[in-house]
Design a protein around this motif. Structure first.
Motif, PDB file in Angstrom:
ATOM      1  N   LYS A  79      34.822  61.944  32.654  1.00 45.63           N
ATOM      2  CA  LYS A  79      33.725  62.908  32.485  1.00 45.63           C
ATOM      3  C   LYS A  79      33.191  63.392  33.831  1.00 45.63           C
ATOM      4  O   LYS A  79      33.083  64.597  34.066  1.00 45.63           O
ATOM      5  CB  LYS A  79      32.599  62.288  31.653  1.00 45.63           C
ATOM      6  N   THR A  80      32.843  62.463  34.697  1.00 42.63           N
ATOM      7  CA  THR A  80      32.262  62.846  35.988  1.00 42.63           C
ATOM      8  C   THR A  80      33.302  63.284  36.997  1.00 42.63           C
ATOM      9  O   THR A  80      32.952  63.866  38.028  1.00 42.63           O
ATOM     10  CB  THR A  80      31.464  61.665  36.562  1.00 42.63           C
ATOM     11  N   LYS A  81      34.575  62.992  36.739  1.00 45.32           N
ATOM     12  CA  LYS A  81      35.667  63.311  37.666  1.00 45.32           C
ATOM     13  C   LYS A  81      35.478  62.646  39.033  1.00 45.32           C
ATOM     14  O   LYS A  81      35.970  63.128  40.049  1.00 45.32           O
ATOM     15  CB  LYS A  81      35.796  64.834  37.856  1.00 45.32           C
ATOM     16  N   GLN A  82      34.790  61.538  39.046  1.00 41.22           N
ATOM     17  CA  GLN A  82      34.555  60.799  40.280  1.00 41.22           C
ATOM     18  C   GLN A  82      35.487  59.598  40.340  1.00 41.22           C
ATOM     19  O   GLN A  82      35.671  58.888  39.354  1.00 41.22           O
ATOM     20  CB  GLN A  82      33.104  60.325  40.350  1.00 41.22           C
ATOM     21  N   TRP A  83      36.050  59.354  41.534  1.00 36.80           N
ATOM     22  CA  TRP A  83      36.980  58.258  41.711  1.00 36.80           C
ATOM     23  C   TRP A  83      36.226  56.957  41.966  1.00 36.80           C
ATOM     24  O   TRP A  83      35.228  56.942  42.686  1.00 36.80           O
ATOM     25  CB  TRP A  83      37.939  58.529  42.862  1.00 36.80           C
ATOM     26  N   HIS A  84      36.733  55.862  41.376  1.00 35.54           N
ATOM     27  CA  HIS A  84      36.118  54.545  41.524  1.00 35.54           C
ATOM     28  C   HIS A  84      37.185  53.523  41.893  1.00 35.54           C
ATOM     29  O   HIS A  84      38.388  53.724  41.643  1.00 35.54           O
ATOM     30  CB  HIS A  84      35.423  54.105  40.232  1.00 35.54           C
ATOM     31  N   MET A  85      36.750  52.429  42.456  1.00 38.83           N
ATOM     32  CA  MET A  85      37.631  51.316  42.795  1.00 38.83           C
ATOM     33  C   MET A  85      37.460  50.232  41.722  1.00 38.83           C
ATOM     34  O   MET A  85      36.491  49.479  41.724  1.00 38.83           O
ATOM     35  CB  MET A  85      37.276  50.763  44.179  1.00 38.83           C
ATOM     36  N   LEU A  86      38.408  50.198  40.772  1.00 35.85           N
ATOM     37  CA  LEU A  86      38.347  49.232  39.674  1.00 35.85           C
ATOM     38  C   LEU A  86      39.413  48.151  39.790  1.00 35.85           C
ATOM     39  O   LEU A  86      39.274  47.079  39.200  1.00 35.85           O
ATOM     40  CB  LEU A  86      38.507  49.944  38.318  1.00 35.85           C
ATOM     41  N   ASP A  87      40.491  48.441  40.499  1.00 38.05           N
ATOM     42  CA  ASP A  87      41.594  47.491  40.644  1.00 38.05           C
ATOM     43  C   ASP A  87      41.458  46.780  41.993  1.00 38.05           C
ATOM     44  O   ASP A  87      41.167  47.416  43.014  1.00 38.05           O
ATOM     45  CB  ASP A  87      42.940  48.213  40.564  1.00 38.05           C
ATOM     46  N   TYR A  88      41.715  45.469  41.981  1.00 39.12           N
ATOM     47  CA  TYR A  88      41.501  44.685  43.199  1.00 39.12           C
ATOM     48  C   TYR A  88      42.620  43.684  43.401  1.00 39.12           C
ATOM     49  O   TYR A  88      43.303  43.284  42.438  1.00 39.12           O
ATOM     50  CB  TYR A  88      40.160  43.931  43.142  1.00 39.12           C
ATOM     51  N   ILE A  89      42.762  43.274  44.646  1.00 36.96           N
ATOM     52  CA  ILE A  89      43.661  42.182  45.016  1.00 36.96           C
ATOM     53  C   ILE A  89      42.810  41.147  45.736  1.00 36.96           C
ATOM     54  O   ILE A  89      42.268  41.423  46.807  1.00 36.96           O
ATOM     55  CB  ILE A  89      44.814  42.669  45.915  1.00 36.96           C
ATOM     56  N   LEU A  90      42.681  39.974  45.129  1.00 30.79           N
ATOM     57  CA  LEU A  90      41.880  38.893  45.684  1.00 30.79           C
ATOM     58  C   LEU A  90      42.803  37.864  46.326  1.00 30.79           C
ATOM     59  O   LEU A  90      43.857  37.548  45.775  1.00 30.79           O
ATOM     60  CB  LEU A  90      41.033  38.219  44.602  1.00 30.79           C
ATOM     61  N   VAL A  91      42.391  37.356  47.473  1.00 28.23           N
ATOM     62  CA  VAL A  91      43.159  36.335  48.192  1.00 28.23           C
ATOM     63  C   VAL A  91      42.185  35.268  48.665  1.00 28.23           C
ATOM     64  O   VAL A  91      41.052  35.595  49.065  1.00 28.23           O
ATOM     65  CB  VAL A  91      43.912  36.946  49.403  1.00 28.23           C
ATOM     66  N   ASN A  92      42.615  33.992  48.602  1.00 28.55           N
ATOM     67  CA  ASN A  92      41.730  32.941  49.098  1.00 28.55           C
ATOM     68  C   ASN A  92      41.474  33.151  50.590  1.00 28.55           C
ATOM     69  O   ASN A  92      42.346  33.555  51.354  1.00 28.55           O
ATOM     70  CB  ASN A  92      42.254  31.537  48.802  1.00 28.55           C
ATOM     71  N   ARG A  93      40.248  32.848  50.973  1.00 31.33           N
ATOM     72  CA  ARG A  93      39.723  33.243  52.279  1.00 31.33           C
ATOM     73  C   ARG A  93      40.568  32.734  53.453  1.00 31.33           C
ATOM     74  O   ARG A  93      40.704  33.409  54.473  1.00 31.33           O
ATOM     75  CB  ARG A  93      38.283  32.735  52.426  1.00 31.33           C
ATOM     76  N   LYS A  94      41.136  31.529  53.335  1.00 34.00           N
ATOM     77  CA  LYS A  94      41.860  30.965  54.477  1.00 34.00           C
ATOM     78  C   LYS A  94      43.124  31.741  54.817  1.00 34.00           C
ATOM     79  O   LYS A  94      43.702  31.542  55.882  1.00 34.00           O
ATOM     80  CB  LYS A  94      42.195  29.497  54.214  1.00 34.00           C
ATOM     81  N   PHE A  95      43.558  32.642  53.894  1.00 31.66           N
ATOM     82  CA  PHE A  95      44.740  33.463  54.166  1.00 31.66           C
ATOM     83  C   PHE A  95      44.351  34.913  54.464  1.00 31.66           C
ATOM     84  O   PHE A  95      45.170  35.827  54.321  1.00 31.66           O
ATOM     85  CB  PHE A  95      45.704  33.426  52.980  1.00 31.66           C
ATOM     86  N   ARG A  96      43.104  35.124  54.868  1.00 30.86           N
ATOM     87  CA  ARG A  96      42.626  36.480  55.172  1.00 30.86           C
ATOM     88  C   ARG A  96      43.477  37.143  56.252  1.00 30.86           C
ATOM     89  O   ARG A  96      43.803  38.338  56.151  1.00 30.86           O
ATOM     90  CB  ARG A  96      41.156  36.401  55.625  1.00 30.86           C
ATOM     91  N   SER A  97      43.877  36.409  57.293  1.00 27.52           N
ATOM     92  CA  SER A  97      44.638  37.008  58.395  1.00 27.52           C
ATOM     93  C   SER A  97      46.056  37.387  57.984  1.00 27.52           C
ATOM     94  O   SER A  97      46.722  38.131  58.707  1.00 27.52           O
ATOM     95  CB  SER A  97      44.686  36.043  59.581  1.00 27.52           C
ATOM     96  N   SER A  98      46.521  36.892  56.827  1.00 29.99           N
ATOM     97  CA  SER A  98      47.874  37.220  56.378  1.00 29.99           C
ATOM     98  C   SER A  98      47.942  38.569  55.676  1.00 29.99           C
ATOM     99  O   SER A  98      49.027  39.097  55.462  1.00 29.99           O
ATOM    100  CB  SER A  98      48.388  36.126  55.438  1.00 29.99           C
ATOM    101  N   VAL A  99      46.799  39.112  55.299  1.00 25.43           N
ATOM    102  CA  VAL A  99      46.765  40.413  54.623  1.00 25.43           C
ATOM    103  C   VAL A  99      46.698  41.496  55.694  1.00 25.43           C
ATOM    104  O   VAL A  99      45.705  41.608  56.412  1.00 25.43           O
ATOM    105  CB  VAL A  99      45.558  40.514  53.671  1.00 25.43           C
ATOM    106  N   GLN A 100      47.756  42.278  55.801  1.00 23.89           N
ATOM    107  CA  GLN A 100      47.834  43.294  56.856  1.00 23.89           C
ATOM    108  C   GLN A 100      47.225  44.626  56.449  1.00 23.89           C
ATOM    109  O   GLN A 100      46.653  45.326  57.276  1.00 23.89           O
ATOM    110  CB  GLN A 100      49.295  43.501  57.267  1.00 23.89           C
ATOM    111  N   ASP A 101      47.329  44.979  55.167  1.00 24.23           N
ATOM    112  CA  ASP A 101      46.779  46.261  54.730  1.00 24.23           C
ATOM    113  C   ASP A 101      46.745  46.297  53.206  1.00 24.23           C
ATOM    114  O   ASP A 101      47.572  45.666  52.533  1.00 24.23           O
ATOM    115  CB  ASP A 101      47.626  47.432  55.252  1.00 24.23           C
ATOM    116  N   VAL A 102      45.762  47.027  52.663  1.00 20.91           N
ATOM    117  CA  VAL A 102      45.662  47.264  51.218  1.00 20.91           C
ATOM    118  C   VAL A 102      45.208  48.704  51.028  1.00 20.91           C
ATOM    119  O   VAL A 102      44.213  49.119  51.623  1.00 20.91           O
ATOM    120  CB  VAL A 102      44.658  46.302  50.540  1.00 20.91           C
ATOM    121  N   ARG A 103      45.920  49.450  50.214  1.00 21.80           N
ATOM    122  CA  ARG A 103      45.540  50.842  49.957  1.00 21.80           C
ATOM    123  C   ARG A 103      46.161  51.316  48.652  1.00 21.80           C
ATOM    124  O   ARG A 103      47.089  50.704  48.114  1.00 21.80           O
ATOM    125  CB  ARG A 103      45.978  51.765  51.094  1.00 21.80           C
TER     126      ARG A 103
END
Length: 527
Positions: A194-218
């Motif tokens: 209806k509003t034609k507005q984009w939202h972020m509904l899908d996510y990728i969760l990773v346990n915090r200690k592996f934060r440096s292993s995630v290079q990019d998300v898009r």
């Protein structure tokens, strides 16, 4: 198969495939979980994990472990080296409507099952939870969620977003989408019809200690039309880092409070401590090199300057200036209430702890909004008062602090000789080349006869002896007084305001160092 590369893994949501099982299509393995076929309806859910050829081999070689938890959850574990990976594909319920009890209970039941699934996973695994969470996390949660949400969220928080963040806080997960800057078209994953507005509904969760292993998300838009979905594909690049990458220690500049520099009592105390410090150094160390003397000078002045004139208005690490200790206290209470609720699941006291958590969550939301409004009112008054007293420096300092980084040079317009704006980057570079070539390479004609007529300067003996003499204390005092305030300090990071605040004590100390440099003909080495 070495186990170091697992290839491509995808999580699918709302598959509407009945029952659960494993099937192979063109080398790709689909592990799915859905509603029983006898209960299949239009509202069927379903979640699945798709493994590429390399990931399939790694999964099979490690025992082919998987579990269909529910029609909304399916887990796959790959025992690859050096770190096993557990993948959880989810399809969360939609955000509850206001006051609809069934929707709220459905969401609570989903997160209860998800929590039970997490409790059964191996703690040493890298856990990736991927799928459609039907949740919106807000920018304000980047300041109140303790590093769980990054500063690149694009929505305003809803009920499911609050549940998601609280779940991540309880289990030490991060919402990886929100930590990487991208264009708006590469952040939103679903458009409201209806509003034609984009939202972020899908996510990728990773346990915090592996934060440096995630290079990019898009998000990637190209796959939407090919598979007939209204959600964009969300892709994460993962590369495990086996060793901790130590960050270089960041040196922070000494920030001074200008109001304290005008306090005569503080100035007097600062000078007395400097005088005592000079006496102690001279008494204990009579044979010091020039570098050692200068190092002692810099450390003493900076340390005592920070103590007496330092700006103690601390900013919450990773947050904003408006995030006060009172807000942090109530946010911590809300986090503790959520933990208590999780610990009392399926007990007679569950409703009591759940209601307490919801009450605190509402209080936090109201207090955050109220504090933000109050904060902007305070800044507006400060800017207005600075302008009224003809202090534009303070006013623009506040404005620059609020604006953040300066204007990018990529967006500064460049014009040609005729005043037309150049839009092509190559044309802009050529224009800059042309401009500097004309400015720096000026055609001149040198007349040798004119040069010969210029008289040579002569210096008498008195002036030569004055220039060769050791710099006097009066010259040092005069030089310190001529330094402008509110200018960037040199490599020693000693502001001009501190040199002036030290009075004749600092002038004498500096004069001693300058005299040694002059007489010994050595230069100080800045480390």
């Amino acid at each position: 198969m070495s186990g170091r590369v697992i290839g491509s893994v995808a999580a699918l949501a709302e598959t509407k495939i009945p029952d659960s099982g494993v099937c192979v299509v063109n080398g790709y393995t689909f592990i799915y979980s859905g509603s029983p076929s006898q209960l299949l309806s239009k509202s069927a859910y379903g979640a699945a994990v798709c493994l590429g050829p390399e990931a399939t081999n790694a999964w099979k070689n490690s025992g082919a472990q998987w579990e269909a938890v529910s029609s909304r959850l399916v887990t796959v574990r790959i025992e690859c080296r050096p770190v096993p990976i557990t993948i959880i594909a989810v399809y969360a319920p939609i955000n509850p409507s206001n006051g609809v009890k069934n929707d709220i209970e459905t969401c609570d039941e989903f997160y209860k099952i998800l929590q039970a699934t997490i409790d059964k996973t191996h703690k040493s695994d890298m856990i990736m939870i991927m799928g459609d969470f039907n949740a919106r996390v807000g920018v304000e949660q980047a300041n109140t969620a303790g590093g769980t949400v990054g500063k690149h969220a694009i929505d305003k928080q809803n009920q499911n977003g609050r549940r998601l963040v609280d779940f991540c806080l309880f289990n030490s997960f991060i919402v990886t989408n929100t930590f990487f800057p991208h264009k708006a078209v590469h952040q939103g994953t679903w458009m409201h019809p209806k509003t034609k507005q984009w939202h972020m509904l899908d996510y990728i969760l990773v346990n915090r200690k592996f934060r440096s292993s995630v290079q990019d998300v898009r998000a990637h838009r190209g796959a939407t039309g090919g598979i007939g979905t209204d959600h964009h594909l969300l892709r994460a690049k993962i590369r495990l880092h086996l060793k901790c990458r130590r960050k270089a220690e960041k040196k922070y500049r000494l920030r001074l409070d200008q109001s304290k520099l005008a306090d005569d009592c503080l100035l007097s105390a600062f000078q007395i401590e400097l005088a005592n410090e000079i006496k102690a150094i001279r008494r204990d160390n009579k044979t010091l090199s020039v570098n050692e003397k200068f190092t002692n000078f810099v450390n003493s002045v900076r340390e005592r300057g920070r103590h007496y004139f330092g700006n103690n208005k601390s900013i919450h690490k990773g947050g904003k200036e408006w995030f006060t200790p009172e807000l942090k206290e109530i946010v911590d209470k809300k986090a503790k209430a959520y933990v208590d609720w999780q610990l009392h699941r399926s007990t007679t006291n569950e409703n009591k702890y759940r209601n307490r958590y919801r009450t605190l969550a509402k209080i936090v939301q109201n207090k955050v909004y109220a504090r933000q409004h109050e904060y902007w009112e305070e800044l507006s008054i400060d800017i207005e008062n600075a302008v009224k007293v003809h202090d534009p420096t303070s006013a623009f300092q506040i404005i620059r602090r609020l604006r953040g980084n300066g204007q990018s040079i990529k967006h500064i317009p460049v014009q040609d000789k005729n005043g037309l704006t150049l839009t092509n980057s190559k044309d802009q570079l050529n224009r800059w080349k042309e401009y500097f070539d004309k400015m720096l390479n000026v055609d001149t004609t040198i007349n040798e006869q004119v040069l010969q007529q210029i008289p040579s300067p002569t210096v008498d003996d008195d002036e030569l002896s004055r220039q060769d003499a050791v710099p006097t204390l009066d010259e040092v005092v005069k030089a310190i007084g001529q330094i402008k305030n509110k200018k960037a300090p040199g490599k020693d990071d000693v502001p001009a305001e501190l040199l002036k605040a030290g009075g004749h004590y600092i002038a004498e100390w500096l004069h001693e160092i300058i005299r040694d440099v002059w007489e010994q003909e050595v230069m100080m080495i800045f480390l």
